[in-house]
Scaffold this motif. Structure first.
Motif, PDB file in Angstrom:
ATOM      1  N   VAL A   1      -8.417   4.061  -8.495  1.00  0.00           N
ATOM      2  CA  VAL A   1      -8.749   5.123  -7.546  1.00  0.00           C
ATOM      3  C   VAL A   1      -8.827   4.528  -6.146  1.00  0.00           C
ATOM      4  O   VAL A   1      -9.389   3.443  -5.960  1.00  0.00           O
ATOM      5  N   ARG A   2      -8.218   5.228  -5.188  1.00  0.00           N
ATOM      6  CA  ARG A   2      -8.377   4.818  -3.787  1.00  0.00           C
ATOM      7  C   ARG A   2      -9.458   5.679  -3.160  1.00  0.00           C
ATOM      8  O   ARG A   2      -9.429   6.910  -3.276  1.00  0.00           O
ATOM      9  N   ILE A   3     -10.405   5.032  -2.510  1.00  0.00           N
ATOM     10  CA  ILE A   3     -11.498   5.777  -1.867  1.00  0.00           C
ATOM     11  C   ILE A   3     -11.575   5.412  -0.386  1.00  0.00           C
ATOM     12  O   ILE A   3     -11.100   4.357   0.044  1.00  0.00           O
TER      13      ILE A   3
ATOM     14  N   LEU B   1      -1.162  -4.322   1.996  1.00  0.00           N
ATOM     15  CA  LEU B   1      -0.623  -4.220   3.354  1.00  0.00           C
ATOM     16  C   LEU B   1       0.226  -2.965   3.456  1.00  0.00           C
ATOM     17  O   LEU B   1       1.015  -2.686   2.550  1.00  0.00           O
ATOM     18  N   ALA B   2       0.095  -2.261   4.553  1.00  0.00           N
ATOM     19  CA  ALA B   2       0.959  -1.111   4.809  1.00  0.00           C
ATOM     20  C   ALA B   2       1.835  -1.421   6.020  1.00  0.00           C
ATOM     21  O   ALA B   2       2.980  -1.861   5.874  1.00  0.00           O
ATOM     22  N   ARG B   3       1.285  -1.266   7.223  1.00  0.00           N
ATOM     23  CA  ARG B   3       2.096  -1.448   8.428  1.00  0.00           C
ATOM     24  C   ARG B   3       2.719  -2.832   8.503  1.00  0.00           C
ATOM     25  O   ARG B   3       3.872  -2.995   8.936  1.00  0.00           O
ATOM     26  N   GLY B   4       1.963  -3.839   8.075  1.00  0.00           N
ATOM     27  CA  GLY B   4       2.473  -5.212   8.108  1.00  0.00           C
ATOM     28  C   GLY B   4       3.733  -5.387   7.280  1.00  0.00           C
ATOM     29  O   GLY B   4       4.609  -6.191   7.615  1.00  0.00           O
TER      30      GLY B   4
ATOM     31  N   GLY C   1      -6.306  -2.762   5.257  1.00  0.00           N
ATOM     32  CA  GLY C   1      -6.641  -2.387   6.628  1.00  0.00           C
ATOM     33  C   GLY C   1      -6.559  -3.558   7.590  1.00  0.00           C
ATOM     34  O   GLY C   1      -7.429  -4.426   7.583  1.00  0.00           O
ATOM     35  N   LEU C   2      -5.492  -3.582   8.385  1.00  0.00           N
ATOM     36  CA  LEU C   2      -5.267  -4.639   9.369  1.00  0.00           C
ATOM     37  C   LEU C   2      -5.441  -6.044   8.798  1.00  0.00           C
ATOM     38  O   LEU C   2      -6.107  -6.889   9.386  1.00  0.00           O
ATOM     39  N   ILE C   3      -4.850  -6.225   7.640  1.00  0.00           N
ATOM     40  CA  ILE C   3      -4.688  -7.579   7.104  1.00  0.00           C
ATOM     41  C   ILE C   3      -3.241  -7.933   7.429  1.00  0.00           C
ATOM     42  O   ILE C   3      -2.311  -7.287   6.936  1.00  0.00           O
TER      43      ILE C   3
ATOM     44  N   ALA D   1       0.841  -1.200   0.000  1.00  0.00           N
ATOM     45  CA  ALA D   1       0.000   0.000   0.000  1.00  0.00           C
ATOM     46  C   ALA D   1       0.877   1.251   0.000  1.00  0.00           C
ATOM     47  O   ALA D   1       2.003   1.232   0.511  1.00  0.00           O
ATOM     48  N   PRO D   2       0.336   2.339  -0.547  1.00  0.00           N
ATOM     49  CA  PRO D   2       1.116   3.592  -0.527  1.00  0.00           C
ATOM     50  C   PRO D   2       1.354   4.057   0.901  1.00  0.00           C
ATOM     51  O   PRO D   2       0.448   4.034   1.730  1.00  0.00           O
ATOM     52  N   MET D   3       2.589   4.464   1.178  1.00  0.00           N
ATOM     53  CA  MET D   3       2.935   4.928   2.528  1.00  0.00           C
ATOM     54  C   MET D   3       3.829   6.157   2.461  1.00  0.00           C
ATOM     55  O   MET D   3       5.015   6.055   2.107  1.00  0.00           O
ATOM     56  N   CYS D   4       3.264   7.302   2.847  1.00  0.00           N
ATOM     57  CA  CYS D   4       4.032   8.538   2.929  1.00  0.00           C
ATOM     58  C   CYS D   4       5.205   8.329   3.862  1.00  0.00           C
ATOM     59  O   CYS D   4       5.041   7.775   4.951  1.00  0.00           O
ATOM     60  N   GLN D   5       6.355   8.822   3.454  1.00  0.00           N
ATOM     61  CA  GLN D   5       7.566   8.696   4.284  1.00  0.00           C
ATOM     62  C   GLN D   5       7.999  10.027   4.881  1.00  0.00           C
ATOM     63  O   GLN D   5       8.884  10.061   5.733  1.00  0.00           O
TER      64      GLN D   5
ATOM     65  N   ILE E   1       2.282   4.515  -8.647  1.00  0.00           N
ATOM     66  CA  ILE E   1       2.421   5.670  -7.755  1.00  0.00           C
ATOM     67  C   ILE E   1       1.040   6.235  -7.468  1.00  0.00           C
ATOM     68  O   ILE E   1       0.147   6.192  -8.319  1.00  0.00           O
ATOM     69  N   GLN E   2       0.898   6.732  -6.264  1.00  0.00           N
ATOM     70  CA  GLN E   2      -0.354   7.404  -5.912  1.00  0.00           C
ATOM     71  C   GLN E   2      -0.161   8.904  -6.130  1.00  0.00           C
ATOM     72  O   GLN E   2       0.843   9.463  -5.708  1.00  0.00           O
ATOM     73  N   LEU E   3      -1.116   9.538  -6.806  1.00  0.00           N
ATOM     74  CA  LEU E   3      -1.057  10.987  -7.013  1.00  0.00           C
ATOM     75  C   LEU E   3      -2.124  11.633  -6.151  1.00  0.00           C
ATOM     76  O   LEU E   3      -3.289  11.221  -6.169  1.00  0.00           O
TER      77      LEU E   3
END
Ligand SMILES: Cc1cc2nc3c(=O)[nH]c(=O)nc-3n(C[C@H](O)[C@H](O)[C@H](O)COP(=O)(O)O)c2cc1C
Length: 364
Positions: free
Chosen positions: A229-231, A322-325, A300-302, A22-26, A99-101
């Motif tokens: 699109v991410r919603i 997955l982001a945090r994972g 989300g929390l997968i 998942a996109p993750m701002c750094q 990339i996410q814009l």
């Protein structure tokens, strides 16, 4: 046979498996330019064997940054800085990169999260923000400026210009960020959009800018490369944006050629009441999947391979993100493949790490 490790297509892009980073701002860019941090961060995640990595929200103009440290893709200098990082990542990984814009709208001009994420006034290095209506995100934010029609056109053009840059960078997918309470979500939600022109009021009017930007980006990005699109499926606030409106938006996007919907939630209002738990957003992706035929991504929390596998086999999404994972366990896809009896790509430099009990894990 694991469904998580069964290849899929998003538009014409082939993914090796259904695990998406998942996109993750750094918050680690300098005047929008990618830095050595991005080379390290993206570099190591690109060795993880995931089917696709979506780079963090890149701001389409300076004002659209969440923080002064956000990644940008608004001029030749920011494009060149990202090109250098991507070229290095590509030398060692064949993982598709998207990339996410995005544009932060009224949630722009804040400090980085590890310093509290508070609003930055102009005297603290912040800036005047824009939004559909002059309604601040919360009591500690200054009010955004309500966007004129001319300002809306400028932002639309900036999305087009960034999409052209993303193509030049060789990125294989664009995700338009219409989630988490940022600018496009602010237009969608009646809580943040109180305009009385063609961009506010009815659902059709509130969706207009998202559909227009999607169309513009789709037009300039090559047809063989997907645009999704991410919603946020719901604001989690009574009277706000909700699942029914998200279904209508997803169907409208599908009708104009959207390649996928990435289903997150929340972020628009400090009044949100979220019940967070494992897979807490999956019911939204499930409902949207029933209403469209393009791929739907759940997030989300997968965190567990079996959980991810079940979401797919139960038909609740087509892929999982997955982001945090992934930050916690950057080899999550390797470990998931080991658990589910599948194979995964790994760099040949690491092939000797394959544990004896899972010999044959790495694709050779
Ligand atoms: C460090 C960090 C940065 C994030 N940045 C973005 C972002 O740039 N764009 C976005 O849409 N979501 C962003 N998110 C949200 C994640 O993409 C994801 O939707 C959320 O964390 C839930 O997934 P998870 O439980 O797997 O972490 C970010 C999350 C984290 C933890």
């Amino acid at each position: 046979m694991s469904l998580l490790f069964t290849p899929m297509k998003i538009g014409k892009l082939s993914l090796d498996n259904r695990i998406i980073i998942a996109p993750m701002c750094q918050y680690s860019a300098e005047q929008g330019k990618a830095t050595a941090w991005h080379r390290i961060h993206l570099g190591h995640l690109a060795l993880s064997g995931a089917g696709l990595m979506i780079l963090e929200a890149a701001a389409i103009e300076t004002e659209g940054r969440i923080t002064p440290q956000d990644l940008g893709l608004w001029d030749d200098v920011t494009e060149q800085a990202l090109a250098e990082v991507i070229n290095d990542v590509r030398k060692y990984s064949s993982m598709p990169l998207g990339i996410q814009l995005g544009h932060a709208g009224r949630k722009a001009s804040t400090d980085v999260p590890w310093r509290g994420g508070g609003f930055l006034a102009a005297s603290q290095g912040g800036w005047q923000t824009s939004a559909p209506s002059a309604l601040p995100f919360n009591d500690s934010h200054e009010a955004p400026q309500a966007m004129s029609l001319a300002r809306i056109e400028e932002v639309k053009q900036a999305f087009i210009d960034s999409a052209i840059r993303a193509d030049r960078l060789g990125l294989e997918l664009i995700e338009v960020h219409a989630a988490h309470g940022y600018l496009l979500h602010q237009f969608l939600s009646p809580l943040s959009n109180q305009r009385d022109d063609q961009y506010g009021g009815s659902l059709e009017n509130r969706m207009r800018i998202v559909l227009e930007i999607f169309r513009d980006v789709r037009r300039v990005f090559p047809a063989n490369k997907p645009v999704g699109v991410r919603i946020s499926a719901t604001d989690w606030v009574e009277g706000g944006w909700d699942l029914q409106q998200s279904i209508a938006l997803s169907q409208a996007l599908e009708a104009i050629g959207c390649d996928y919907i990435h289903v997150s939630s929340g972020g628009l209002s400090p009044q949100q009441q979220i019940s967070v738990g494992p897979g807490y957003q999956v019911p939204f992706s499930e409902s949207i999947k029933q209403a469209v035929s393009i791929p739907v991504i759940a997030v989300g929390l997968i965190t567990e391979p079996e959980q991810a596998e079940a979401i797919l086999t139960e038909g609740k999404s087509d892929a999982i993100a997955l982001a945090r994972g992934m930050l916690y366990d950057p080899r999550w896809p390797w470990h998931a493949a080991a658990k589910l009896g599948a194979k995964v790509k790994a760099p040949e430099q690491y092939w000797r790490s394959e544990p004896h009990e899972v010999k044959g894990l790495f694709k050779q």
